[in-house]
Design a protein around this motif. Structure first.
Motif, mmCIF file in Angstrom:
data_model
loop_
_atom_site.group_PDB
_atom_site.id
_atom_site.type_symbol
_atom_site.label_atom_id
_atom_site.label_comp_id
_atom_site.label_asym_id
_atom_site.label_seq_id
_atom_site.Cartn_x
_atom_site.Cartn_y
_atom_site.Cartn_z
ATOM 1 N N HIS A 159 44.816 -44.510 -66.344
ATOM 2 C CA HIS A 159 45.583 -43.607 -65.486
ATOM 3 C C HIS A 159 46.959 -44.235 -65.239
ATOM 4 O O HIS A 159 47.987 -43.607 -65.475
ATOM 5 C CB HIS A 159 44.809 -43.390 -64.182
ATOM 6 C CG HIS A 159 45.405 -42.394 -63.257
ATOM 7 N ND1 HIS A 159 44.899 -42.161 -62.019
ATOM 8 C CD2 HIS A 159 46.470 -41.562 -63.356
ATOM 9 C CE1 HIS A 159 45.614 -41.233 -61.409
ATOM 10 N NE2 HIS A 159 46.581 -40.862 -62.197
ATOM 11 N N VAL A 160 46.944 -45.491 -64.769
ATOM 12 C CA VAL A 160 48.204 -46.241 -64.590
ATOM 13 C C VAL A 160 48.122 -47.469 -65.495
ATOM 14 O O VAL A 160 47.115 -48.177 -65.480
ATOM 15 C CB VAL A 160 48.376 -46.683 -63.118
ATOM 16 C CG1 VAL A 160 49.539 -47.652 -62.961
ATOM 17 C CG2 VAL A 160 48.589 -45.457 -62.225
ATOM 18 N N GLN A 166 53.266 -47.270 -66.027
ATOM 19 C CA GLN A 166 53.383 -45.810 -66.200
ATOM 20 C C GLN A 166 52.182 -45.101 -65.574
ATOM 21 O O GLN A 166 51.054 -45.573 -65.711
ATOM 22 C CB GLN A 166 53.378 -45.407 -67.676
ATOM 23 C CG GLN A 166 54.456 -45.961 -68.525
ATOM 24 C CD GLN A 166 53.902 -47.041 -69.432
ATOM 25 O OE1 GLN A 166 53.246 -47.971 -68.966
ATOM 26 N NE2 GLN A 166 54.139 -46.910 -70.714
ATOM 27 N N ARG A 167 52.463 -43.962 -64.966
ATOM 28 C CA ARG A 167 51.398 -43.103 -64.442
ATOM 29 C C ARG A 167 51.244 -41.950 -65.439
ATOM 30 O O ARG A 167 52.056 -41.019 -65.474
ATOM 31 C CB ARG A 167 51.803 -42.548 -63.089
ATOM 32 C CG ARG A 167 50.782 -41.599 -62.492
ATOM 33 C CD ARG A 167 51.397 -40.626 -61.507
ATOM 34 N NE ARG A 167 51.994 -41.275 -60.371
ATOM 35 C CZ ARG A 167 51.826 -40.873 -59.109
ATOM 36 N NH1 ARG A 167 51.105 -39.810 -58.841
ATOM 37 N NH2 ARG A 167 52.425 -41.491 -58.123
ATOM 38 N N SER A 191 44.621 -47.433 -60.736
ATOM 39 C CA SER A 191 45.024 -46.339 -59.844
ATOM 40 C C SER A 191 44.070 -46.116 -58.673
ATOM 41 O O SER A 191 44.475 -45.583 -57.641
ATOM 42 C CB SER A 191 45.177 -45.040 -60.636
ATOM 43 O OG SER A 191 43.972 -44.710 -61.279
ATOM 44 N N LEU A 195 46.316 -44.202 -55.898
ATOM 45 C CA LEU A 195 46.727 -42.816 -56.119
ATOM 46 C C LEU A 195 45.532 -41.913 -55.861
ATOM 47 O O LEU A 195 44.397 -42.278 -56.190
ATOM 48 C CB LEU A 195 47.142 -42.603 -57.587
ATOM 49 C CG LEU A 195 48.309 -43.415 -58.128
ATOM 50 C CD1 LEU A 195 48.578 -43.015 -59.581
ATOM 51 C CD2 LEU A 195 49.561 -43.183 -57.288
ATOM 52 N N GLU A 295 49.893 -44.205 -51.689
ATOM 53 C CA GLU A 295 50.762 -43.757 -52.795
ATOM 54 C C GLU A 295 52.221 -43.636 -52.310
ATOM 55 O O GLU A 295 53.141 -44.196 -52.905
ATOM 56 C CB GLU A 295 50.277 -42.406 -53.326
ATOM 57 C CG GLU A 295 51.203 -41.828 -54.375
ATOM 58 C CD GLU A 295 50.866 -40.393 -54.762
ATOM 59 O OE1 GLU A 295 50.259 -39.674 -53.944
ATOM 60 O OE2 GLU A 295 51.220 -39.995 -55.871
ATOM 61 N N ARG A 325 55.637 -43.138 -61.981
ATOM 62 C CA ARG A 325 55.287 -44.523 -61.635
ATOM 63 C C ARG A 325 54.355 -44.536 -60.424
ATOM 64 O O ARG A 325 54.098 -43.490 -59.825
ATOM 65 C CB ARG A 325 56.551 -45.353 -61.400
ATOM 66 C CG ARG A 325 57.494 -44.796 -60.336
ATOM 67 C CD ARG A 325 58.769 -45.627 -60.258
ATOM 68 N NE ARG A 325 59.840 -44.950 -59.547
ATOM 69 C CZ ARG A 325 60.057 -45.021 -58.245
ATOM 70 N NH1 ARG A 325 59.254 -45.718 -57.481
ATOM 71 N NH2 ARG A 325 61.064 -44.375 -57.692
ATOM 72 N N ALA A 326 53.905 -45.741 -60.063
ATOM 73 C CA ALA A 326 53.032 -45.884 -58.890
ATOM 74 C C ALA A 326 53.407 -47.184 -58.172
ATOM 75 O O ALA A 326 54.481 -47.260 -57.590
ATOM 76 C CB ALA A 326 51.578 -45.859 -59.335
#
Ligand SMILES: Cc1ncc(COP(=O)(O)O)c(C=O)c1O
Length: 393
Positions: A159-160, A166-167, A191, A195, A295, A325-326
């Motif tokens: 996921h991330v 990167q998300r 994640s 998130l 988040e 992004r995260a």
């Protein structure tokens, strides 16, 4: 986050923040006091009462239901594993592959996910890798379209991403997988807890994660979501705990290997009870804060970090756009030039493929980012000064 929760009280749960500038939660999260206490309670129960197993097992089911809620899943869709690798291996071995089928992965994604599928080559399964053009690229359905054909059985990705943050657009990939009848297997190690994840809205078939990052629990416990109704996914390992009709007399019945219909068919034997108890306490803390707030908070720390990096002309390896992004930000600098300076200033980060990885968690503050900025600025200034001296020489 500061407008909805009391950041000071969250931070006080993580005493490590008094000793160092901890910017490495993508590696492992420091232990919170309430989670340490839950583990201590478990040890005391084992120590003083020789282990109230029925009580512990009731807590397992309570924790299972709370894990399910984190993913908008049903408790019947949750199994406990030991880590992400085990979860992805469970998925890879459960997919009913025939020789000539294929699975599509992203080149350079976490190797623990890749090896589970590469191991299926023994069954004649082809493993296809798609490339992202840059570390700032985010995968969506288009990333996979050309690599997918009628023999594609699964797509698996993080996921991330652990190495550039990167998300990936899991919901878009999920829609595509649903249209094509492909299993979507997601590595949510980075994640989860950071998130929001909705396995229904994202059309995720199987999700695997360890619990030692965003779920705040020490290593050795993983969570696995296997969506209800995917009955054709069957475990490669079998134990009494996997069975629909486990023998009450503990004598194995060779003629009845029918597995449970819920995700617990993938559990084998005794579980990591102390960590599951810790996870229950971790979910208390996470739900008090709210994953949406984690988040929002980590993204705003990222906004400020990016401003500082621009000011200091330090490249960011991963994506800049908020929706891409995260909590993970990789500085495109040589570790060797910075490691000693960061260590001297008690800044904890990770080395990463293309530089140095900074990662945020619920307990980090804007002040942490400013402190990091000061530390980076001092070294950049020193590097500029020494370059100037070199030129004069
Ligand atoms: C995306 C991702 N997957 C998997 C892992 C680790 O796998 P496991 O939980 O099996 O140790 C990590 C890092 O620890 C990770 O960042």
């Amino acid at each position: 986050m500061s407008h909805t929760i009391d950041l000071a009280s969250v931070r006080s749960e993580f005493p490590v923040t008094k000793r160092m500038l901890y910017l490495d939660s993508a590696h492992q999260t420091p232990l919170a006091t309430s989670i340490r206490d839950a583990l201590a309670d478990f040890l005391a129960e084992g120590h003083e009462t020789a282990g109230p197993k029925p009580v512990w097992l009731r807590r397992v089911e309570e924790t299972r239901a709370r894990v399910a809620a984190l993913f908008n899943a049903a408790p019947s869709e949750i199994a406990f594993t030991k880590n992400t690798s085990e979860g992805i291996n469970i998925a890879a071995n459960a997919v009913p592959f025939k020789a000539g089928d294929n699975v599509v992965l992203i080149e350079g994604d976490h190797p623990n996910a890749a090896y589970a599928w590469l191991n299926q080559r023994r069954k004649g399964v082809e493993v296809r890798f798609v490339k992202l053009h840059a570390e700032s690229d985010v995968a969506n359905a288009e990333t996979f379209r050309a690599a997918v054909d009628a023999r594609t059985k699964a797509i698996c990705l993080s996921h991330v991403s652990f190495h550039a943050g990167q998300r990936h657009d899991i919901a878009d990939i999920g829609r595509f997988c649903k249209e094509r009848g492909i299993y979507l297997v997601v590595d949510a190690m980075q994640s989860v807890g950071v998130l929001p994840i909705d396995v229904q809205a994202m059309n995720i078939s199987v999700l695997a994660a360890g619990t030692h990052k965003g779920l705040l629990v020490p290593q050795g416990l993983g969570v696995l979501v296997v969506r209800d109704g995917l009955d054709e996914l069957q475990p490669a390992y079998l134990a009494m705990s996997s069975l629909a009709n486990p023998p009450a007399d503990y004598i194995a019945r060779p003629d009845d290997l029918k597995t449970r219909s819920d995700a617990a068919r993938f559990e084998t034997g005794n579980l990591n009870l102390p960590d599951i108890q810790a996870l229950n306490a971790a979910i208390d803390l996470i739900t008090k804060v709210g994953v949406e707030n984690v988040e929002r908070h980590t993204l705003s720390l990222g906004d400020r970090l990016i401003e500082l990096l621009d000011e200091l002309r330090i490249p960011l390896v991963g994506p800049r756009k908020r929706e891409h992004r995260a909590h993970i930000y990789v500085l495109g600098v040589r570790l060797a030039d910075w490691a000693q300076h960061l260590a001297d200033n008690q800044v904890r980060v990770s080395p990463e493929r293309d530089g140095i990885r900074i990662s945020f968690a619920m307990f980090n503050t804007l002040d942490d980012v400013e402190r990091l900025g000061d530390v980076l600025r001092r070294h950049s200034d020193a590097a500029c000064a020494s370059r100037a001296v070199e030129k004069m020489d």
